[in-house]
Write a protein that holds these residues in place. Structure first.
Motif, PDB file in Angstrom:
ATOM      1  N   PRO A 162      30.750  -9.975  64.710  1.00  0.00           N
ATOM      2  CA  PRO A 162      31.947  -9.492  64.015  1.00  0.00           C
ATOM      3  C   PRO A 162      31.662  -8.316  63.081  1.00  0.00           C
ATOM      4  N   VAL A 163      32.623  -7.407  63.025  1.00  0.00           N
ATOM      5  CA  VAL A 163      32.529  -6.193  62.220  1.00  0.00           C
ATOM      6  C   VAL A 163      33.789  -6.081  61.359  1.00  0.00           C
ATOM      7  N   ALA A 164      33.629  -5.629  60.127  1.00  0.00           N
ATOM      8  CA  ALA A 164      34.772  -5.297  59.277  1.00  0.00           C
ATOM      9  C   ALA A 164      35.051  -3.809  59.431  1.00  0.00           C
ATOM     10  N   VAL A 165      36.249  -3.476  59.884  1.00  0.00           N
ATOM     11  CA  VAL A 165      36.668  -2.083  60.050  1.00  0.00           C
ATOM     12  C   VAL A 165      37.568  -1.732  58.870  1.00  0.00           C
ATOM     13  N   LEU A 166      37.119  -0.802  58.041  1.00  0.00           N
ATOM     14  CA  LEU A 166      37.846  -0.440  56.830  1.00  0.00           C
ATOM     15  C   LEU A 166      38.560   0.895  57.013  1.00  0.00           C
ATOM     16  N   LEU A 167      39.866   0.876  56.809  1.00  0.00           N
ATOM     17  CA  LEU A 167      40.688   2.091  56.831  1.00  0.00           C
ATOM     18  C   LEU A 167      41.520   2.086  55.549  1.00  0.00           C
ATOM     19  N   VAL A 168      40.815   2.196  54.446  1.00  0.00           N
ATOM     20  CA  VAL A 168      41.422   2.067  53.126  1.00  0.00           C
ATOM     21  C   VAL A 168      41.908   3.434  52.650  1.00  0.00           C
ATOM     22  N   GLY A 169      43.225   3.578  52.562  1.00  0.00           N
ATOM     23  CA  GLY A 169      43.811   4.837  52.117  1.00  0.00           C
ATOM     24  C   GLY A 169      43.609   5.976  53.086  1.00  0.00           C
ATOM     25  N   MET A 170      43.525   5.690  54.383  1.00  0.00           N
ATOM     26  CA  MET A 170      43.218   6.732  55.351  1.00  0.00           C
ATOM     27  C   MET A 170      44.313   7.003  56.363  1.00  0.00           C
ATOM     28  N   LEU A 171      44.960   5.980  56.881  1.00  0.00           N
ATOM     29  CA  LEU A 171      45.866   6.192  58.012  1.00  0.00           C
ATOM     30  C   LEU A 171      47.109   6.982  57.631  1.00  0.00           C
ATOM     31  N   HIS A 172      47.468   7.008  56.353  1.00  0.00           N
ATOM     32  CA  HIS A 172      48.601   7.858  55.966  1.00  0.00           C
ATOM     33  C   HIS A 172      48.236   9.343  56.011  1.00  0.00           C
ATOM     34  N   HIS A 173      46.967   9.651  56.185  1.00  0.00           N
ATOM     35  CA  HIS A 173      46.551  11.051  56.353  1.00  0.00           C
ATOM     36  C   HIS A 173      46.543  11.468  57.821  1.00  0.00           C
ATOM     37  N   LEU A 174      46.980  10.568  58.698  1.00  0.00           N
ATOM     38  CA  LEU A 174      47.184  10.907  60.110  1.00  0.00           C
ATOM     39  C   LEU A 174      48.671  11.116  60.344  1.00  0.00           C
ATOM     40  N   HIS A 175      49.009  12.250  60.956  1.00  0.00           N
ATOM     41  CA  HIS A 175      50.397  12.521  61.288  1.00  0.00           C
ATOM     42  C   HIS A 175      50.817  11.636  62.457  1.00  0.00           C
ATOM     43  N   ASP A 176      52.115  11.529  62.669  1.00  0.00           N
ATOM     44  CA  ASP A 176      52.619  10.674  63.741  1.00  0.00           C
ATOM     45  C   ASP A 176      52.073  11.088  65.100  1.00  0.00           C
ATOM     46  N   ASP A 177      51.935  12.410  65.324  1.00  0.00           N
ATOM     47  CA  ASP A 177      51.452  12.862  66.627  1.00  0.00           C
ATOM     48  C   ASP A 177      49.962  12.625  66.819  1.00  0.00           C
ATOM     49  N   GLU A 178      49.284  12.156  65.766  1.00  0.00           N
ATOM     50  CA  GLU A 178      47.874  11.774  65.892  1.00  0.00           C
ATOM     51  C   GLU A 178      47.733  10.290  66.205  1.00  0.00           C
TER      52      GLU A 178
END
Length: 275
Positions: A162-178
């Motif tokens: 098992p792995v912990a995948v952290l996307l803390v404060g990041m996905l809002h920096h991706l536009h919808d088309d990304e």
């Protein structure tokens, strides 16, 4: 660096590592400035100044997001028992970093920090040169195949465990088309059952969010505020752990949470889910 009279001001001389364009603002450096760091340039300061004009408590919002990182990793290392961490869009080293929290539970915990800003690699290598269980990788989190195939990731992370995948404060920096949902899927498809994903995200809920989102998009170029339903889709097919997707101060707080949250406390939500 100090915050005074609503302005963020850089103190001391600027040194520019090779490969960095100081005229272009960086997400990681703007975040560092908001947290009270010193590794940022005039272009980053201008972004922060504009953000503060729109929302004077934007630095508080950054610190709230940083605080949940520590609480989330304590859950992942303690209650969930995870020993492997992929911290995507990790930013510059500061207080209570992921590896420090995880290794306080498991001294053999392994952590890979990923960021596309070369300054993160420069500072991270200096900080971690004696820690063989931690690596810093320069890569773009929007390309899961390249991140997962990076030699340092392959060397340190055992994808049969098992792995912990952290996307803390990041996905809002991706536009919808990304396609942030596909990005999350790219990482979760590579990790086994028992793995967890940890996401925090700007929330579009109420009229106050609009001006802040506009300021982020205009001056930083990213910062998409999404609805609660849109953010929940990032966790689709997974089991959200208690208390689910909530305002950041409400996620397993280590202090009493006021009944009436401030604007800064209501502009982001977060959660952890299990595969």
């Amino acid at each position: 660096m100090r915050i005074a009279h609503g302005r963020v001001t850089m103190m001391g001389s600027e040194s520019v590592p090779v490969g960095i364009d100081p005229t272009k603002p960086s997400i990681s450096r703007v975040y560092d400035a908001l947290l009270g760091g010193k590794d940022f340039y005039d272009s980053d300061q201008r972004v922060v100044d504009h953000l503060i004009e729109t929302m004077p408590q934007v630095d508080v919002l950054a610190k709230i997001n940083r605080a949940i990182l520590g609480r989330g990793v304590r859950y992942l290392a303690g209650e969930a028992g995870l020993k492997q961490y992929l911290d995507l869009g990790a930013g510059l080293p500061t207080m209570e970093n992921t590896h420090q929290v995880a290794q306080s539970f498991h001294p053999d915990a392994r952590v890979v920090y990923v960021d596309n800003d070369p300054i993160v690699l420069a500072h991270g290598r200096a900080l971690l040169e004696q820690d063989k269980s931690t690596r810093v990788v320069t890569a773009d989190l929007r390309q899961p195949d390249k991140v997962l195939g990076h030699p340092d990731v392959q060397k340190l992370i055992d994808f049969s465990e098992p792995v912990a995948v952290l996307l803390v404060g990041m996905l809002h920096h991706l536009h919808d088309d990304e396609n942030p949902e596909a990005v999350v899927d790219g990482y979760l498809d590579a990790v086994p059952p028992g793995s967890h994903v940890f996401i925090t995200h700007f929330l579009n809920e109420g009229p106050e969010a609009g001006p802040v989102e506009k300021s982020f998009l205009e001056f930083l170029g990213t910062g998409r505020f999404r609805t609660r339903e849109e953010i929940l889709r990032l966790f689709r097919g997974l089991e959200l752990v208690e208390p689910g997707l909530v305002y950041l101060p409400e996620w397993r707080p280590d202090r009493i949470v006021r009944d009436k949250l401030t604007l800064a406390e209501r502009l982001m939500v977060g959660g952890i889910a299990r595969k």
